[in-house]
Design a protein around this motif. Structure first.
Motif, PDB file in Angstrom:
ATOM      1  N   TYR A 149       0.844  -1.198   0.000  1.00  0.00           N
ATOM      2  CA  TYR A 149       0.000   0.000   0.000  1.00  0.00           C
ATOM      3  C   TYR A 149       0.882   1.252   0.000  1.00  0.00           C
ATOM      4  O   TYR A 149       2.054   1.208   0.376  1.00  0.00           O
ATOM      5  N   GLU A 150       0.267   2.353  -0.429  1.00  0.00           N
ATOM      6  CA  GLU A 150       0.903   3.667  -0.345  1.00  0.00           C
ATOM      7  C   GLU A 150       0.373   4.342   0.914  1.00  0.00           C
ATOM      8  O   GLU A 150      -0.825   4.545   1.057  1.00  0.00           O
ATOM      9  N   GLY A 151       1.256   4.656   1.835  1.00  0.00           N
ATOM     10  CA  GLY A 151       0.831   5.169   3.126  1.00  0.00           C
ATOM     11  C   GLY A 151       0.203   6.553   3.062  1.00  0.00           C
ATOM     12  O   GLY A 151       0.566   7.391   2.227  1.00  0.00           O
ATOM     13  N   ARG A 152      -0.756   6.783   3.948  1.00  0.00           N
ATOM     14  CA  ARG A 152      -1.411   8.074   4.107  1.00  0.00           C
ATOM     15  C   ARG A 152      -1.642   8.327   5.598  1.00  0.00           C
ATOM     16  O   ARG A 152      -1.572   7.414   6.419  1.00  0.00           O
ATOM     17  N   PHE A 153      -1.926   9.562   5.929  1.00  0.00           N
ATOM     18  CA  PHE A 153      -2.245   9.940   7.297  1.00  0.00           C
ATOM     19  C   PHE A 153      -3.624   9.384   7.646  1.00  0.00           C
ATOM     20  O   PHE A 153      -4.612   9.677   6.970  1.00  0.00           O
ATOM     21  N   LEU A 154      -3.705   8.573   8.698  1.00  0.00           N
ATOM     22  CA  LEU A 154      -4.953   7.926   9.090  1.00  0.00           C
ATOM     23  C   LEU A 154      -5.420   8.434  10.452  1.00  0.00           C
ATOM     24  O   LEU A 154      -4.610   8.662  11.349  1.00  0.00           O
ATOM     25  N   HIS A 155      -6.726   8.554  10.598  1.00  0.00           N
ATOM     26  CA  HIS A 155      -7.299   8.809  11.915  1.00  0.00           C
ATOM     27  C   HIS A 155      -7.264   7.525  12.719  1.00  0.00           C
ATOM     28  O   HIS A 155      -6.945   7.534  13.897  1.00  0.00           O
TER      29      HIS A 155
ATOM     30  N   ASP B 101      -7.479   2.332   2.829  1.00  0.00           N
ATOM     31  CA  ASP B 101      -8.478   1.274   2.966  1.00  0.00           C
ATOM     32  C   ASP B 101      -8.763   0.949   4.431  1.00  0.00           C
ATOM     33  O   ASP B 101      -9.880   0.551   4.770  1.00  0.00           O
ATOM     34  N   LEU B 102      -7.778   1.091   5.285  1.00  0.00           N
ATOM     35  CA  LEU B 102      -7.958   0.716   6.684  1.00  0.00           C
ATOM     36  C   LEU B 102      -8.941   1.652   7.386  1.00  0.00           C
ATOM     37  O   LEU B 102      -9.814   1.203   8.140  1.00  0.00           O
ATOM     38  N   ASP B 103      -8.819   2.958   7.165  1.00  0.00           N
ATOM     39  CA  ASP B 103      -9.780   3.907   7.729  1.00  0.00           C
ATOM     40  C   ASP B 103     -11.179   3.683   7.150  1.00  0.00           C
ATOM     41  O   ASP B 103     -12.181   3.741   7.867  1.00  0.00           O
ATOM     42  N   VAL B 104     -11.240   3.447   5.850  1.00  0.00           N
ATOM     43  CA  VAL B 104     -12.530   3.209   5.205  1.00  0.00           C
ATOM     44  C   VAL B 104     -13.152   1.926   5.739  1.00  0.00           C
ATOM     45  O   VAL B 104     -14.359   1.864   6.023  1.00  0.00           O
ATOM     46  N   ALA B 105     -12.341   0.905   5.921  1.00  0.00           N
ATOM     47  CA  ALA B 105     -12.833  -0.364   6.443  1.00  0.00           C
ATOM     48  C   ALA B 105     -13.383  -0.213   7.857  1.00  0.00           C
ATOM     49  O   ALA B 105     -14.410  -0.802   8.210  1.00  0.00           O
ATOM     50  N   HIS B 106     -12.714   0.589   8.668  1.00  0.00           N
ATOM     51  CA  HIS B 106     -13.164   0.763  10.058  1.00  0.00           C
ATOM     52  C   HIS B 106     -14.494   1.506  10.105  1.00  0.00           C
ATOM     53  O   HIS B 106     -15.423   1.082  10.810  1.00  0.00           O
ATOM     54  N   CYS B 107     -14.597   2.586   9.357  1.00  0.00           N
ATOM     55  CA  CYS B 107     -15.856   3.326   9.336  1.00  0.00           C
ATOM     56  C   CYS B 107     -16.970   2.453   8.757  1.00  0.00           C
ATOM     57  O   CYS B 107     -18.101   2.468   9.245  1.00  0.00           O
ATOM     58  N   SER B 108     -16.646   1.654   7.752  1.00  0.00           N
ATOM     59  CA  SER B 108     -17.637   0.757   7.163  1.00  0.00           C
ATOM     60  C   SER B 108     -18.154  -0.230   8.188  1.00  0.00           C
ATOM     61  O   SER B 108     -19.370  -0.472   8.289  1.00  0.00           O
ATOM     62  N   ALA B 109     -17.253  -0.813   8.966  1.00  0.00           N
ATOM     63  CA  ALA B 109     -17.655  -1.806   9.963  1.00  0.00           C
ATOM     64  C   ALA B 109     -18.541  -1.181  11.032  1.00  0.00           C
ATOM     65  O   ALA B 109     -19.563  -1.762  11.428  1.00  0.00           O
TER      66      ALA B 109
ATOM     67  N   ALA C  87      -6.080  -1.137  -5.469  1.00  0.00           N
ATOM     68  CA  ALA C  87      -6.376  -1.315  -6.888  1.00  0.00           C
ATOM     69  C   ALA C  87      -7.221  -2.543  -7.181  1.00  0.00           C
ATOM     70  O   ALA C  87      -8.039  -2.533  -8.108  1.00  0.00           O
ATOM     71  N   THR C  88      -7.052  -3.624  -6.407  1.00  0.00           N
ATOM     72  CA  THR C  88      -7.747  -4.866  -6.731  1.00  0.00           C
ATOM     73  C   THR C  88      -8.811  -5.196  -5.687  1.00  0.00           C
ATOM     74  O   THR C  88      -8.729  -4.787  -4.529  1.00  0.00           O
ATOM     75  N   ALA C  89      -9.786  -5.979  -6.126  1.00  0.00           N
ATOM     76  CA  ALA C  89     -10.875  -6.367  -5.229  1.00  0.00           C
ATOM     77  C   ALA C  89     -10.365  -7.204  -4.072  1.00  0.00           C
ATOM     78  O   ALA C  89     -10.848  -7.075  -2.938  1.00  0.00           O
ATOM     79  N   SER C  90      -9.383  -8.068  -4.326  1.00  0.00           N
ATOM     80  CA  SER C  90      -8.861  -8.923  -3.252  1.00  0.00           C
ATOM     81  C   SER C  90      -8.139  -8.098  -2.187  1.00  0.00           C
ATOM     82  O   SER C  90      -8.223  -8.400  -0.987  1.00  0.00           O
ATOM     83  N   GLU C  91      -7.445  -7.035  -2.620  1.00  0.00           N
ATOM     84  CA  GLU C  91      -6.766  -6.171  -1.656  1.00  0.00           C
ATOM     85  C   GLU C  91      -7.776  -5.400  -0.810  1.00  0.00           C
ATOM     86  O   GLU C  91      -7.628  -5.279   0.414  1.00  0.00           O
ATOM     87  N   ARG C  92      -8.815  -4.911  -1.445  1.00  0.00           N
ATOM     88  CA  ARG C  92      -9.847  -4.184  -0.706  1.00  0.00           C
ATOM     89  C   ARG C  92     -10.538  -5.110   0.292  1.00  0.00           C
ATOM     90  O   ARG C  92     -10.821  -4.733   1.428  1.00  0.00           O
ATOM     91  N   LEU C  93     -10.801  -6.338  -0.158  1.00  0.00           N
ATOM     92  CA  LEU C  93     -11.460  -7.298   0.723  1.00  0.00           C
ATOM     93  C   LEU C  93     -10.609  -7.573   1.950  1.00  0.00           C
ATOM     94  O   LEU C  93     -11.136  -7.685   3.061  1.00  0.00           O
ATOM     95  N   TYR C  94      -9.306  -7.671   1.770  1.00  0.00           N
ATOM     96  CA  TYR C  94      -8.420  -7.953   2.906  1.00  0.00           C
ATOM     97  C   TYR C  94      -8.621  -6.931   4.023  1.00  0.00           C
ATOM     98  O   TYR C  94      -8.810  -7.297   5.189  1.00  0.00           O
ATOM     99  N   TRP C  95      -8.591  -5.646   3.682  1.00  0.00           N
ATOM    100  CA  TRP C  95      -8.691  -4.612   4.710  1.00  0.00           C
ATOM    101  C   TRP C  95     -10.086  -4.575   5.327  1.00  0.00           C
ATOM    102  O   TRP C  95     -10.228  -4.407   6.545  1.00  0.00           O
ATOM    103  N   ARG C  96     -11.101  -4.744   4.505  1.00  0.00           N
ATOM    104  CA  ARG C  96     -12.469  -4.687   5.026  1.00  0.00           C
ATOM    105  C   ARG C  96     -12.747  -5.876   5.949  1.00  0.00           C
ATOM    106  O   ARG C  96     -13.380  -5.729   7.000  1.00  0.00           O
ATOM    107  N   VAL C  97     -12.274  -7.031   5.568  1.00  0.00           N
ATOM    108  CA  VAL C  97     -12.457  -8.208   6.413  1.00  0.00           C
ATOM    109  C   VAL C  97     -11.652  -8.061   7.694  1.00  0.00           C
ATOM    110  O   VAL C  97     -12.131  -8.384   8.789  1.00  0.00           O
TER     111      VAL C  97
END
Length: 317
Positions: free
Chosen positions: A183-189, A226-234, A261-271
């Protein structure tokens, strides 16, 4: 003294410590317990000013909380990075992470207008606002990077809810046994969710809602968006139903956010974040009930979590 008054009262050493950071002629004239926090006691302090007016501050206190020093040190480091960025965060006034002066580790900061909104009503308006705010946070390029994110669960610590879809949960656990995607790092809450966002909600104009503050920066990190998005989603899935958890990523992208970029990568963080929620359902549900969502029993939230994880594994996310 009533239970409310006792909860609002500031301990003597802590009050003396707060007083050091007031202007000449100022004193704390009223305190109010703010509900909704899971790990910290949060109080609004009304300060009487020398000209006869008042102003408000906020005090966060960690009582018998493991890692309190680390949480407060991280928050005290994150808040100055947000000053002047346009992200509506509190301003740091003082911190006592080791309880050198206070009864317990504490942090004093400025008060932000607004309130948390946990009701289902008006969610169609608030979700896009949450998404836009998160995009703005991820766009920040602080002069100092916070520490790298830390995963909040492992395959061996997941708590499978009673009666859950065993096959779906086994498949989800297998997902997080794999190495994290690049992943490309970003500032996360790192704990961005409705309970940490303040809104101004005009009573006569629900569509005029706006975000006035983002609080609780103790877990600020550097990592994948994806990690911040996954947390808010959950959290949206548990608080408002699985469908809202599944929709949040779309709202984030519609607001200009970029995910893996890929569905499998997005799924990893959301799961990964969904499974992390399994370990703290009881802790999360209690403040929601105290805030008025009495229907959100631990069992009800577990059922929503099961439905959300199952939907992710069915490919509906």
């Amino acid at each position: 003294m009533t239970n409310h008054e006792e909860a609002a009262a500031v301990r003597p050493l802590t009050l003396a410590w707060v007083s050091r950071y007031l202007e000449a002629g100022e004193r704390v004239v009223r305190t109010e317990a703010l509900h909704g926090g899971i790990t910290a006691e949060v109080r609004r302090l009304t300060v009487g000013t020398g000209d006869g007016g008042t102003r408000d501050l906020v005090l966060r206190t960690f009582v018998d909380v493991e890692h309190a020093e680390d949480w407060l040190t991280r928050e005290a480091g994150a808040l100055p990075l947000l000053t002047g960025t346009g992200v509506p965060a509190p301003g740091l006034i003082a911190v006592d992470p080791t309880a050198a002066h206070c009864e317990y580790p504490s942090l004093l900061m400025t008060h932000l207008a607004g309130r948390t909104v946990l009701d289902d009503e008006g969610l169609e308006t608030r979700v896009p606002l949450l998404a836009r705010q998160l995009v703005a946070i991820h766009a920040l390029r602080p002069v100092e990077r916070p520490r790298e994110y830390v995963a909040w669960t492992t395959a061996d610590t997941v708590v499978i809810p009673k009666g859950a879809d065993a096959a779906a949960w086994a498949a989800a656990i297998d997902v997080i046994r794999k190495p994290a995607p690049p992943y490309e790092g970003r500032f996360l809450h790192r704990d961005f969710q409705p309970g940490n966002v303040l809104f101004d909600m005009p009573p006569q104009e629900p569509a005029g809602a706006r975000i006035t503050g983002v609080v609780d920066w103790a877990a600020a990190s550097w990592g994948p968006t994806d990690l911040d998005v996954a947390h808010c989603s959950a959290i949206l899935a548990l608080l408002h139903g699985p469908a809202w958890g599944l929709r949040f990523a779309e709202a984030y992208e519609a607001a200009g956010g970029v995910l893996a970029a890929t569905a499998s990568e997005r799924l990893y963080w959301r799961v990964r974040d969904g499974l992390a929620s399994s370990e703290e359902v009881r802790l999360v549900a209690q403040p929601w009930r105290e805030a008025g969502r009495t229907e959100l029993t631990t069992r009800a939230v577990e059922e929503r979590l099961d439905a959300y994880v199952t939907a992710l594994m069915d490919g509906l996310g």
